[in-house]
Design a protein around this motif. Structure first.
Motif, PDB file in Angstrom:
ATOM      1  N   UNK A  16       0.836  -1.203   0.000  1.00 36.49           N
ATOM      2  CA  UNK A  16       0.000   0.000   0.000  1.00 36.49           C
ATOM      3  C   UNK A  16       0.873   1.256   0.000  1.00 36.49           C
ATOM      4  N   UNK A  17       1.924   1.263   0.797  1.00 38.46           N
ATOM      5  CA  UNK A  17       2.834   2.413   0.826  1.00 38.46           C
ATOM      6  C   UNK A  17       3.478   2.624  -0.544  1.00 38.46           C
ATOM      7  N   UNK A  18       3.888   1.531  -1.163  1.00 39.72           N
ATOM      8  CA  UNK A  18       4.530   1.638  -2.473  1.00 39.72           C
ATOM      9  C   UNK A  18       3.540   2.161  -3.518  1.00 39.72           C
ATOM     10  N   UNK A  19       2.303   1.688  -3.447  1.00 39.98           N
ATOM     11  CA  UNK A  19       1.277   2.178  -4.363  1.00 39.98           C
ATOM     12  C   UNK A  19       1.059   3.677  -4.168  1.00 39.98           C
ATOM     13  N   UNK A  20       1.025   4.112  -2.905  1.00 42.29           N
ATOM     14  CA  UNK A  20       0.837   5.533  -2.628  1.00 42.29           C
ATOM     15  C   UNK A  20       1.942   6.384  -3.230  1.00 42.29           C
ATOM     16  N   UNK A  21       3.183   5.918  -3.134  1.00 42.64           N
ATOM     17  CA  UNK A  21       4.299   6.668  -3.719  1.00 42.64           C
ATOM     18  C   UNK A  21       4.190   6.710  -5.240  1.00 42.64           C
ATOM     19  N   UNK A  22       3.816   5.576  -5.816  1.00 43.16           N
ATOM     20  CA  UNK A  22       3.696   5.523  -7.272  1.00 43.16           C
ATOM     21  C   UNK A  22       2.586   6.435  -7.781  1.00 43.16           C
ATOM     22  N   UNK A  23       1.481   6.498  -7.026  1.00 44.91           N
ATOM     23  CA  UNK A  23       0.377   7.369  -7.423  1.00 44.91           C
ATOM     24  C   UNK A  23       0.807   8.829  -7.371  1.00 44.91           C
ATOM     25  N   UNK A  24       1.559   9.207  -6.341  1.00 43.11           N
ATOM     26  CA  UNK A  24       1.988  10.601  -6.193  1.00 43.11           C
ATOM     27  C   UNK A  24       2.909  11.040  -7.323  1.00 43.11           C
ATOM     28  N   UNK A  25       3.608  10.097  -7.934  1.00 41.17           N
ATOM     29  CA  UNK A  25       4.466  10.450  -9.058  1.00 41.17           C
ATOM     30  C   UNK A  25       3.652  10.877 -10.275  1.00 41.17           C
ATOM     31  N   UNK A  26       2.407  10.414 -10.356  1.00 35.89           N
ATOM     32  CA  UNK A  26       1.563  10.729 -11.508  1.00 35.89           C
ATOM     33  C   UNK A  26       0.440  11.711 -11.180  1.00 35.89           C
ATOM     34  N   UNK A  27       0.060  11.779  -9.868  1.00 37.13           N
ATOM     35  CA  UNK A  27      -1.087  12.600  -9.490  1.00 37.13           C
ATOM     36  C   UNK A  27      -0.702  13.504  -8.327  1.00 37.13           C
ATOM     37  N   UNK A  28      -1.012  14.759  -8.442  1.00 34.84           N
ATOM     38  CA  UNK A  28      -0.698  15.695  -7.370  1.00 34.84           C
ATOM     39  C   UNK A  28      -1.556  15.441  -6.142  1.00 34.84           C
ATOM     40  N   UNK A  29      -2.812  15.084  -6.345  1.00 35.09           N
ATOM     41  CA  UNK A  29      -3.721  14.826  -5.226  1.00 35.09           C
ATOM     42  C   UNK A  29      -4.106  13.356  -5.251  1.00 35.09           C
ATOM     43  N   UNK A  30      -3.368  12.536  -4.510  1.00 36.58           N
ATOM     44  CA  UNK A  30      -3.578  11.083  -4.545  1.00 36.58           C
ATOM     45  C   UNK A  30      -4.885  10.670  -3.905  1.00 36.58           C
ATOM     46  N   UNK A  31      -5.460  11.549  -3.049  1.00 34.59           N
ATOM     47  CA  UNK A  31      -6.672  11.165  -2.332  1.00 34.59           C
ATOM     48  C   UNK A  31      -7.913  11.240  -3.214  1.00 34.59           C
ATOM     49  N   UNK A  32      -7.924  12.179  -4.156  1.00 39.37           N
ATOM     50  CA  UNK A  32      -9.140  12.381  -4.936  1.00 39.37           C
ATOM     51  C   UNK A  32      -8.984  12.002  -6.401  1.00 39.37           C
ATOM     52  N   UNK A  33      -7.778  11.921  -6.878  1.00 41.79           N
ATOM     53  CA  UNK A  33      -7.573  11.645  -8.299  1.00 41.79           C
ATOM     54  C   UNK A  33      -8.068  10.254  -8.654  1.00 41.79           C
ATOM     55  N   UNK A  34      -8.727  10.171  -9.775  1.00 42.62           N
ATOM     56  CA  UNK A  34      -9.154   8.888 -10.299  1.00 42.62           C
ATOM     57  C   UNK A  34      -8.019   8.300 -11.132  1.00 42.62           C
ATOM     58  N   UNK A  35      -7.686   7.062 -10.853  1.00 41.11           N
ATOM     59  CA  UNK A  35      -6.527   6.435 -11.476  1.00 41.11           C
ATOM     60  C   UNK A  35      -6.981   5.598 -12.663  1.00 41.11           C
ATOM     61  N   UNK A  36      -6.522   5.980 -13.833  1.00 38.66           N
ATOM     62  CA  UNK A  36      -6.829   5.214 -15.037  1.00 38.66           C
ATOM     63  C   UNK A  36      -5.565   4.721 -15.728  1.00 38.66           C
ATOM     64  N   UNK A  37      -4.410   5.161 -15.221  1.00 36.16           N
ATOM     65  CA  UNK A  37      -3.132   4.716 -15.776  1.00 36.16           C
ATOM     66  C   UNK A  37      -3.063   3.186 -15.703  1.00 36.16           C
ATOM     67  N   UNK A  38      -2.738   2.549 -16.807  1.00 37.60           N
ATOM     68  CA  UNK A  38      -2.805   1.085 -16.885  1.00 37.60           C
ATOM     69  C   UNK A  38      -1.859   0.409 -15.895  1.00 37.60           C
ATOM     70  N   UNK A  39      -0.670   0.998 -15.680  1.00 37.93           N
ATOM     71  CA  UNK A  39       0.292   0.400 -14.754  1.00 37.93           C
ATOM     72  C   UNK A  39      -0.234   0.454 -13.325  1.00 37.93           C
ATOM     73  N   UNK A  40      -0.794   1.607 -12.932  1.00 37.02           N
ATOM     74  CA  UNK A  40      -1.311   1.760 -11.576  1.00 37.02           C
ATOM     75  C   UNK A  40      -2.576   0.925 -11.369  1.00 37.02           C
ATOM     76  N   UNK A  41      -3.431   0.886 -12.377  1.00 36.38           N
ATOM     77  CA  UNK A  41      -4.632   0.048 -12.287  1.00 36.38           C
ATOM     78  C   UNK A  41      -4.238  -1.405 -12.104  1.00 36.38           C
ATOM     79  N   UNK A  42      -3.225  -1.826 -12.849  1.00 36.93           N
ATOM     80  CA  UNK A  42      -2.752  -3.208 -12.736  1.00 36.93           C
ATOM     81  C   UNK A  42      -2.209  -3.486 -11.338  1.00 36.93           C
ATOM     82  N   UNK A  43      -1.542  -2.487 -10.751  1.00 38.54           N
ATOM     83  CA  UNK A  43      -0.993  -2.665  -9.402  1.00 38.54           C
ATOM     84  C   UNK A  43      -2.109  -2.782  -8.367  1.00 38.54           C
ATOM     85  N   UNK A  44      -3.154  -1.962  -8.511  1.00 38.39           N
ATOM     86  CA  UNK A  44      -4.298  -2.046  -7.595  1.00 38.39           C
ATOM     87  C   UNK A  44      -4.979  -3.409  -7.722  1.00 38.39           C
TER      88      UNK A  44
END
Length: 455
Positions: free
Chosen positions: A344-372
């Motif tokens: 979960x921590x690693x996912x959070x870091x990866x999301x922040x690299x692509x999204x400024x607001x990790x709490x509200x941003x909807x994730x559609x990036x294929x790599x991040x979706x695959x990780x979730x």
């Protein structure tokens, strides 16, 4: 009058009165023993979710209590009132009860080995996509790293032994052994039916298989069980408990064997009845089975009073302490909680690299979706390989979110993370602190001893 002497008439009433006086103490003892067994089972059931009970196996604990209790009940009653039992029961109860006692306790050894080995394998598999392995490639998903063949040896062992070490396999093995003992007993019953069907029982060679199997289990099964758990480490004192059970039963078998030999040679050395050895063993084993989980739970509660959430968070944020905590979780049989938190921590870091607001941003990036999705199928989905022990309500909520499809939000995993955080803080971390403090004390004592011996 008042001296307990029955008047001559009527004789039948006097006999019944004497019989009642003789049996009342025995009935009180047996009823007391049954009450203890019922209370013990209720105690186990009411605390079934506590780690000290859960990892010992509620079903195996209850089975152990029932088998222990029934055999103790039989031997106490038979020693005092052998005429209560028909001859066939004197054959069947020991013939099936004693092997079942060994098999149930043996199953507890295998469960302990299973928990430890499976947690070791999970940690080994996870090292392929651990913090160290993913440094410099922050956006790599679980799936990408798993496909690269990291720790293939652990994966192969895990896939081959996951079903072999399951509780269903252990139960099937017990049933197979019990079927074998049942067939042996049926053969003895058929061959000696003239003796077995009598009310007054004079059993001779019919008990030889019972004694022989008792010796085989002690001399062969016990060393095998010790070998199975020799390298096992656990933070719940299960290994200590089971080893103590082995020692008590070995003393019982040795005592019974010595008593039989003394009687065979016609020695006048006073020796206690062999039944006493068995009853004492069963009562002691029952006490150990109940007392150890209670002490473990008490120690956990005591350690919990010595910690706070700030120190826990500090440990999670310290890479070296977290690594020690992760290794300890193998002995605590809760490694999946630590691995999920790490993912979960690693996912959070990866999301922040692509999204400024990790709490509200909807994730559609294929790599991040695959990780979730990989986190979901690995830790949360029902019957997943690293399935977390979380409330079904949270699992169903995430099931609905995943079924709806992307885009996802990391917030979807937040409730699961909070539940895992609470489990680690309330259960694993107190035992980690207890063991760390104990190791520190031992190290200090060893250093002091070295200074004293080498001034």
């Amino acid at each position: 009058m008042g001296l307990g002497i029955c008047p001559p008439p009527p004789k039948a009433t006097c006999t019944e009165s004497n019989l009642l006086m003789e049996t009342t103490p025995l009935l009180i003892v047996l009823l007391g023993w049954i009450s203890i067994l019922i209370i013990s089972i209720l105690l186990i059931y009411l605390n079934r979710k506590a780690p000290a009970i859960h990892y010992r196996g509620v079903g195996l604990l209850v089975a152990s209590i029932i088998v222990n209790g029934f055999l103790a009940f039989y031997y106490i009653a038979h020693d005092q009132k052998p005429d209560w039992f028909p001859c066939f029961l004197m054959l069947w109860i020991p013939s099936l009860g004693i092997p079942l006692w060994f098999l149930v306790n043996g199953a507890r050894f295998f469960k302990l080995a299973m928990l430890y080995k499976m947690n070791q394998a999970k940690l080994g598999i996870s090292s392929g996509f651990s913090e160290e392995a993913t440094q410099g490639i922050e956006l790599a998903s679980f799936h990408d790293y798993a496909d690269k063949g990291f720790q293939s040896r652990f994966k192969k062992w895990y896939s081959q032994n996951q079903s072999r070490f399951s509780l269903n396999s252990i139960i099937f093995l017990i049933l197979g052994f019990m079927l074998f003992h049942s067939l042996i007993t049926v053969m003895i019953h058929v061959i000696s039916k003239d003796v077995i069907n009598q009310r007054v029982c004079v059993v001779d060679w019919e008990m030889i298989p019972v004694v022989s199997f008792h010796g085989i289990y002690v001399l062969l099964l016990f060393p095998g069980l010790v070998w199975v758990v020799w390298r096992v480490e656990d933070a719940h004192w299960i290994k200590r408990e089971l080893m103590l059970v082995l020692i008590v039963e070995t003393v019982n078998f040795t005592g019974r064997l010595v008593a039989v030999i003394i009687r065979m040679v016609g020695s006048t050395i006073p020796i206690a009845p062999t039944t006493w050895f068995t009853v004492a063993t069963l009562v002691i084993v029952h006490s150990i089975t109940i007392v150890f989980p209670v002490i473990d739970g008490w120690q956990e509660t005591r350690s919990r009073s010595q910690i706070n959430q700030a120190s826990f968070q500090m440990m999670l944020d310290d890479p070296y302490m977290f690594q020690s905590f992760k290794l300890f979780s193998v002995k605590d049989f809760s490694v999946e909680n630590v691995l999920f938190y790490e993912a979960y921590k690693r996912l959070g870091r990866n999301v922040k690299l692509r999204h400024k607001d990790a709490k509200t941003s909807q994730i559609s990036d294929s790599v991040l979706v695959d990780e979730i999705l990989q986190i979901y199928t690995t830790f949360i989905k029902s019957k997943s390989s690293f399935e977390l022990n979380v409330p079904g309500r949270l699992r169903r909520e995430l099931d609905i979110t995943i079924e709806a499809g992307p885009p996802f939000s990391i917030q979807a995993l937040e409730k699961i993370k909070e539940e895992v955080f609470i489990n680690m803080y309330h259960h694993t971390y107190p035992r980690f602190v207890r063991e760390t403090n104990s190791s520190t004390k031992h190290s200090d004592s060893a250093s002091e001893s070295a200074l004293v011996s080498n001034p």
